[in-house]
Design an enzyme around this catalytic site. Structure first.
Site, PDB file in Angstrom:
ATOM      1  CE  LYS A 180      42.658  16.706  54.327  1.00 41.10           C
ATOM      2  NZ  LYS A 180      41.649  16.162  53.392  1.00 41.10           N
ATOM      3  CD  GLU A 257      36.530  28.279  64.208  1.00 43.80           C
ATOM      4  OE1 GLU A 257      35.469  28.009  64.780  1.00 43.80           O
ATOM      5  OE2 GLU A 257      37.136  29.356  64.360  1.00 43.80           O
ATOM      6  CB  CYS A 291      29.932  23.573  62.611  1.00 45.45           C
ATOM      7  SG  CYS A 291      30.034  25.245  61.990  1.00 45.45           S
ATOM      8  CD  GLU A 391      28.947  18.255  64.718  1.00 45.12           C
ATOM      9  OE1 GLU A 391      30.012  17.622  64.620  1.00 45.12           O
ATOM     10  OE2 GLU A 391      28.857  19.472  64.494  1.00 45.12           O
TER      11      GLU A 391
HETATM   12  P1  NAD Z   1      36.410  15.566  59.670  1.00 47.12           P
HETATM   13  O1  NAD Z   1      37.014  15.950  60.972  1.00 47.12           O
HETATM   14  O2  NAD Z   1      36.163  14.139  59.411  1.00 47.12           O
HETATM   15  O3  NAD Z   1      37.319  16.092  58.487  1.00 47.12           O
HETATM   16  C1  NAD Z   1      37.705  17.431  58.366  1.00 47.12           C
HETATM   17  C2  NAD Z   1      38.976  17.505  57.564  1.00 47.12           C
HETATM   18  O4  NAD Z   1      40.013  16.863  58.303  1.00 47.12           O
HETATM   19  C3  NAD Z   1      38.913  16.790  56.221  1.00 47.12           C
HETATM   20  O5  NAD Z   1      39.644  17.533  55.275  1.00 47.12           O
HETATM   21  C4  NAD Z   1      39.584  15.467  56.528  1.00 47.12           C
HETATM   22  O6  NAD Z   1      40.129  14.839  55.393  1.00 47.12           O
HETATM   23  C5  NAD Z   1      40.662  15.893  57.497  1.00 47.12           C
HETATM   24  N1  NAD Z   1      41.181  14.833  58.353  1.00 47.12           N
HETATM   25  C6  NAD Z   1      40.609  13.650  58.671  1.00 47.12           C
HETATM   26  N2  NAD Z   1      41.427  12.922  59.455  1.00 47.12           N
HETATM   27  C7  NAD Z   1      42.543  13.657  59.649  1.00 47.12           C
HETATM   28  C8  NAD Z   1      43.756  13.458  60.383  1.00 47.12           C
HETATM   29  N3  NAD Z   1      43.977  12.364  61.096  1.00 47.12           N
HETATM   30  N4  NAD Z   1      44.679  14.454  60.376  1.00 47.12           N
HETATM   31  C9  NAD Z   1      44.457  15.603  59.707  1.00 47.12           C
HETATM   32  N5  NAD Z   1      43.345  15.835  58.979  1.00 47.12           N
HETATM   33  C10 NAD Z   1      42.393  14.882  58.950  1.00 47.12           C
HETATM   34  O7  NAD Z   1      35.096  16.441  59.538  1.00 47.12           O
HETATM   35  P2  NAD Z   1      34.066  16.449  58.340  1.00 47.12           P
HETATM   36  O8  NAD Z   1      33.223  15.226  58.464  1.00 47.12           O
HETATM   37  O9  NAD Z   1      34.747  16.738  57.058  1.00 47.12           O
HETATM   38  O10 NAD Z   1      33.232  17.754  58.707  1.00 47.12           O
HETATM   39  C11 NAD Z   1      32.238  17.754  59.653  1.00 47.12           C
HETATM   40  C12 NAD Z   1      32.744  18.333  60.959  1.00 47.12           C
HETATM   41  O11 NAD Z   1      33.248  19.654  60.766  1.00 47.12           O
HETATM   42  C13 NAD Z   1      31.637  18.479  61.961  1.00 47.12           C
HETATM   43  O12 NAD Z   1      32.063  18.025  63.207  1.00 47.12           O
HETATM   44  C14 NAD Z   1      31.384  19.979  61.998  1.00 47.12           C
HETATM   45  O13 NAD Z   1      30.829  20.454  63.175  1.00 47.12           O
HETATM   46  C15 NAD Z   1      32.735  20.528  61.753  1.00 47.12           C
HETATM   47  N6  NAD Z   1      32.643  21.925  61.265  1.00 47.12           N
HETATM   48  C16 NAD Z   1      32.939  22.931  62.137  1.00 47.12           C
HETATM   49  C17 NAD Z   1      32.857  24.254  61.725  1.00 47.12           C
HETATM   50  C18 NAD Z   1      33.165  25.389  62.683  1.00 47.12           C
HETATM   51  O14 NAD Z   1      33.346  26.505  62.216  1.00 47.12           O
HETATM   52  N7  NAD Z   1      33.230  25.158  63.970  1.00 47.12           N
HETATM   53  C19 NAD Z   1      32.475  24.539  60.410  1.00 47.12           C
HETATM   54  C20 NAD Z   1      32.176  23.480  59.555  1.00 47.12           C
HETATM   55  C21 NAD Z   1      32.276  22.164  60.002  1.00 47.12           C
END
Ligand code: NAD
Length: 495
Positions: A180, A257, A291, A391
């Site tokens: 997804k 992650e 991230c 963050e």
């Molecule tokens: P997010 O957590 O809002 O969303 C990530 C994904 O999860 C999206 O596809 C979203 O639609 C989905 N999602 C949202 N609610 C959900 C639920 N209840 N159940 C299942 N899936 C759900 O994050 P974002 O705003 O898209 O991305 C930013 C975040 O990602 C930051 O916190 C960043 O640090 C993290 N990130 C981490 C890494 C790593 O390798 N550690 C890499 C890239 C981004």
């Protein structure tokens, strides 16, 4: 909106076919550089998601995929890598137009995505078990087997690369997947779906890509009893809800992650010019939507003032502009909502008494129609302020002074996160002392951000569970089976 008729309707990729969602509802997909709608993506329902999960289940349980020889699976991944390379220009332009990242960075991402498929294609033939030295007349074996159907949920900051990090190791292990993408950035993952569809030897249903809302599609992947493992990259808050859903359904395996608030630590003896570059690159690359962003810049007191001045001076040279222009170093933020969120933090920094040294505003002129935000630097920050604790995921640097090694380590570790960190010094002994004591999964010395598919990636503390990339990355998709073969003929001694 008459204009919408001409927009491409992106489809879900389920069971080898491109299909509309059952309800046919769509989401507008934007170009963040100008706020224009560039495509319509399907808004999948729970039932669409279940359809994809059933397709993956069938491909895994009945299909030939995981009975393919490792060599044959590897060759499929090599073909995917080659196709990504052939499509590089198109993929990079789409990525840039959909996520706002500068084209030059998007090209790096496409190269990295191809390398990821190559690496795991090669690793497919290196999955080996063990012979365990048990004391009895028995042959004790450890076998590695694919974990099954994997739900994979990714964020919007590296849309294509995150898809590659998830799908490549899973396929190499012999799993079937439902991926997804993030709702705002589905374009390149669906372009990748066309690559999968064209690779002849990849059975249908092994890869499925479903676009839609997190709490609908993502939640179903986390809850479904038919899914054996969920791999998630995103925020810590959503990671927690996925872990809960997995625990309360079928105890599926989970890797996470998550977010970070990584310290980038500068000692007075470090190469000054390289340090300034490292501080800027560490926090502003990809508009700060990283991230592992070095968003807490810890600077030793004797050089603090000079450091902030030099950083601010050089940051003025960062070209903010059209992501498709090769001179651009920073594009827009991904959505207008995200920009507002980042601006909220800029307001909080001011309110809490940090000094805004640079930026903090939306640029005007030609960029006014996009979701741009200037590179922003705060000094006089203390580690208790929200801009130092939470963050931000945008171009906002918090520069914090410290006095000596002990305080540097205390500040570096005073965070709920533990994804990454960096230390800049010419003293190799000090560098080792620091990297041993900082509680984080990735530490750089005299650099920040280089990331390689060959080396593990992931966080301590609230930055996640497990590691992706490298040899660790494939273990996430393998179960370990212990086999005991009795070599003693005749009755068992118990009777
Ligand atoms: P997010 O957590 O809002 O969303 C990530 C994904 O999860 C999206 O596809 C979203 O639609 C989905 N999602 C949202 N609610 C959900 C639920 N209840 N159940 C299942 N899936 C759900 O994050 P974002 O705003 O898209 O991305 C930013 C975040 O990602 C930051 O916190 C960043 O640090 C993290 N990130 C981490 C890494 C790593 O390798 N550690 C890499 C890239 C981004």
């Amino acid at each position: 909106m008459a204009g919408k008729k001409n927009l491409e309707r992106l489809k879900l990729y389920i069971d080898g076919g491109f299909v509309e969602s059952e309800k046919g509802s769509t989401r507008d997909i934007y170009n963040p550089a100008n706020g224009q709608v560039i495509a319509l993506a399907q808004e999948a329902t729970v039932e669409d998601t279940r359809k994809a999960i059933r397709a993956a289940r069938k491909a895994f349980d009945q299909g030939p995929w995981h009975d393919y020889s490792a060599q044959r699976r590897g060759r499929v991944l090599f073909q995917v890598a080659e196709a990504i390379k052939r499509e590089k220009e198109k993929l990079a332009r789409l990525e840039s137009a959909n996520s706002g990242k500068p084209i030059v960075e998007a090209e790096f991402d496409v190269d990295d995505a191809a390398t990821c498929f190559e690496y795991y294609g090669g690793l497919a033939t290196k999955i080996t078990g063990d012979v365990n030295p048990v004391p009895d007349q028995a042959l004790s074996l450890t076998l590695k087997e694919p974990i099954g159907v994997c739900g994979q949920v990714i964020p919007w900051n590296y849309p294509l690369l995150m898809a590659a990090w998830k799908i490549a190791p899973a396929l190499a292990a012999g799993c079937a997947v439902v991926l997804k993408p993030a709702p705002a950035t589905p374009v390149t993952a669906l372009e990748l779906a066309k690559v999968f569809a064209a690779v002849e030897d990849l059975p249908k249903g092994v890869v499925n890509i479903v676009t839609g809302d997190g709490p609908v599609v993502g939640q179903e992947l986390a809850e479904s009893p038919l899914v054996n493992k969920v791999a998630f990259t995103g925020s810590t808050a959503v990671g927690r809800s996925i872990l809960k859903a997995a625990a309360e359904s079928n105890m599926k395996k989970v890797t996470l992650e998550l977010g970070g608030k990584s310290p980038n630590i500068f000692f007075a003896d470090a190469d000054f010019e390289a340090s300034i570059d490292g501080a800027l690159f560490g926090v502003f690359i990809n508009q700060g939507e990283v991230c592992s962003a070095g968003s807490r810049i810890l600077v030793e007191k004797p050089i603090y003032k000079k450091f902030v001045e030099a950083m601010s001076e050089k940051a003025k040279r960062i070209v903010l502009g059209d992501p498709l222009d090769r001179k651009t170093k920073m594009g827009p933020l991904v959505t207008s909502t995200h920009r507002e969120r980042v601006e909220g933090y800029i307001g909080a920094g001011r309110k809490e008494g940090a000094r805004l040294v640079l930026g903090g505003k939306r640029p005007g002129g030609k960029l006014a129609g996009g979701y741009f935000l200037e590179p922003t630097i705060f000094d006089q920050v203390n580690n208790q302020m929200r801009i130092a604790r939470e963050e931000i995921f945008g171009p906002v640097a918090a520069v914090i002074p410290f006095d000596g090694e002990k305080e540097a380590i205390e500040l570096a570790n005073d965070t709920p996160y533990g994804l990454a960190g960096a230390v800049w010094t010419r003293d190799i002994y000090r560098a080792f002392r620091i990297i041993k004591q900082v509680r984080a999964g990735i530490l750089w010395v005299n650099h920040m951000q280089p990331t390689y598919v060959e080396a593990p990636w992931g966080g301590y503390k609230m930055s996640g569970i497990g590691r992706e990339l490298g040899k660790y990355g494939i273990d996430n998709y393998l179960e370990v089976k212990q086999v005991h073969i009795n070599l003693n003929e005749g009755p068992i001694a118990w009777y």
